[in-house]
Scaffold this motif. Structure first.
Motif, PDB file in Angstrom:
ATOM      1  N   ASP A 119      20.266  -1.593 -99.364  1.00 21.48           N
ATOM      2  CA  ASP A 119      20.603  -2.705 -98.484  1.00 21.48           C
ATOM      3  C   ASP A 119      21.337  -3.788 -99.275  1.00 21.48           C
ATOM      4  O   ASP A 119      21.200  -3.882-100.493  1.00 21.48           O
ATOM      5  CB  ASP A 119      19.324  -3.275 -97.859  1.00 21.48           C
ATOM      6  CG  ASP A 119      19.614  -4.052 -96.584  1.00 21.48           C
ATOM      7  OD1 ASP A 119      20.691  -3.848 -95.992  1.00 21.48           O
ATOM      8  OD2 ASP A 119      18.769  -4.871 -96.176  1.00 21.48           O
ATOM      9  N   GLU A 120      22.069  -4.580 -98.551  1.00 22.01           N
ATOM     10  CA  GLU A 120      22.750  -5.743 -99.128  1.00 22.01           C
ATOM     11  C   GLU A 120      23.681  -5.376-100.274  1.00 22.01           C
ATOM     12  O   GLU A 120      23.766  -6.095-101.270  1.00 22.01           O
ATOM     13  CB  GLU A 120      21.717  -6.801 -99.540  1.00 22.01           C
ATOM     14  CG  GLU A 120      20.915  -7.225 -98.334  1.00 22.01           C
ATOM     15  CD  GLU A 120      19.951  -8.370 -98.588  1.00 22.01           C
ATOM     16  OE1 GLU A 120      19.775  -8.767 -99.751  1.00 22.01           O
ATOM     17  OE2 GLU A 120      19.375  -8.864 -97.613  1.00 22.01           O
ATOM     18  N   THR A 125      20.754  -3.999 -91.200  1.00 17.69           N
ATOM     19  CA  THR A 125      19.469  -3.558 -91.755  1.00 17.69           C
ATOM     20  C   THR A 125      18.608  -2.896 -90.678  1.00 17.69           C
ATOM     21  O   THR A 125      17.978  -1.865 -90.924  1.00 17.69           O
ATOM     22  CB  THR A 125      18.718  -4.748 -92.401  1.00 17.69           C
ATOM     23  OG1 THR A 125      19.546  -5.320 -93.410  1.00 17.69           O
ATOM     24  CG2 THR A 125      17.420  -4.302 -93.033  1.00 17.69           C
TER      25      THR A 125
HETATM   26 MG    MG Z   1      20.564  -6.990 -93.738  1.00 23.07          MG
END
Ligand code: MG
Ligand code: ADP
Length: 242
Positions: free
Chosen positions: A166-167, A112
């Motif tokens: 993200d993720e 991230t």
């Molecule tokens: Mg992350």
């Protein structure tokens, strides 16, 4: 005349000039500054301010969860990423080439942080950027779809030059979630047909999406232990040594 200048500057949306021209004019007359230099300095101050404002706006719109840059990324702590490859990403040439960037690997190792660093660089160069988790992206699109507002919501994710999802690894890629993710990916690369698909072909969508993601991607396989755990361990080791 002074008030009129002030007013005219504001009407022309030149707030910095409105504030500074008078002091600058005085300074110019006592420091032998030419008319062109005077004008140049005022215009430049206005532009610098304007750029700073637009970057602040882009940051706000981006929904980045925090503002980290590459300057605070410790490459020695993360030997599985080649610093030169990351520096290459920061030139943003991937934007023109329409490439995706994939950061893969376990939690806590800087995925991230790296993605946000690229986002911050894109913003600094004036590119519209948007950050969202895969989970939120799918949920927002699903809800919008139920409310008959899918098209409008899709635009939120298609319009930004840089979209950070993200993720992705935490998303359960059931056909329904894949469908919404596919809509976004497909529209960001117009040449994947979306409307051409019938309803029962969602597994095709998933494959097409993964294919699209993988074939036009710069992939980073990050390894190692969580950065925070590593920090903690190093600290404990240091205390033991003392
Ligand atoms: Mg992350
Ligand atoms: P991931 O997304 O891979 O789960 P994060 O990027 O969220 O991990 O990193 C977790 C925390 O550790 C963040 O605060 C991040 O800034 C920090 N971090 C991770 N790797 C590094 C690194 N190599 N240098 C500096 N900070 C790091």
């Amino acid at each position: 005349m002074k008030e009129r200048i002030h007013e005219y500057c504001h009407r022309l949306h030149l707030p910095v000039m409105a504030e500074r021209w008078s002091a600058m004019a005085e300074y110019a007359s006592t420091h032998n500054i030419s008319y062109s230099e005077f004008l140049f300095r005022l215009l430049e101050a206005e532009i610098v301010e304007k750029q700073a404002r637009s970057i602040q706006t882009l940051i706000k719109l981006s929904k980045l969860p925090y503002r980290k840059t590459i300057d605070t990324f410790d490459f020695t702590a993360q030997p599985s990423v080649d610093e030169r490859r990351i520096r290459e990403l920061l030139t943003l040439s991937f934007i023109d080439r329409k490439e995706n960037i994939l950061f893969l690997g376990p939690p806590g190792i800087g995925k991230t942080h790296l993605a946000i660093s690229i986002g911050m660089e894109a913003i600094a160069r004036g590119y519209k950027t948007y950050f969202i988790t895969a989970h939120d992206l799918v949920n927002q699109l699903r809800r919008a779809d139920q409310e008959g507002k899918l098209e409008k919501k899709l635009r939120v994710f298609v319009k930004p030059t840089v979209l950070i999802i993200d993720e992705m690894g935490y998303l359960k890629l059931d056909p329904n979630s894949a469908h919404y993710l596919f809509q976004v990916i497909a529209r960001r690369y117009e040449h994947i047909p979306t409307k051409a698909l019938g309803n029962g072909e969602k597994s095709w969508e998933t494959r097409a999406m993964l294919d699209r993601l993988l074939h036009h991607s710069i992939i980073f396989n990050l390894k190692g232990e969580s950065y925070r755990l590593r920090e903690k361990r190093l600290q404990e080791e240091k205390q033991k040594d003392q």
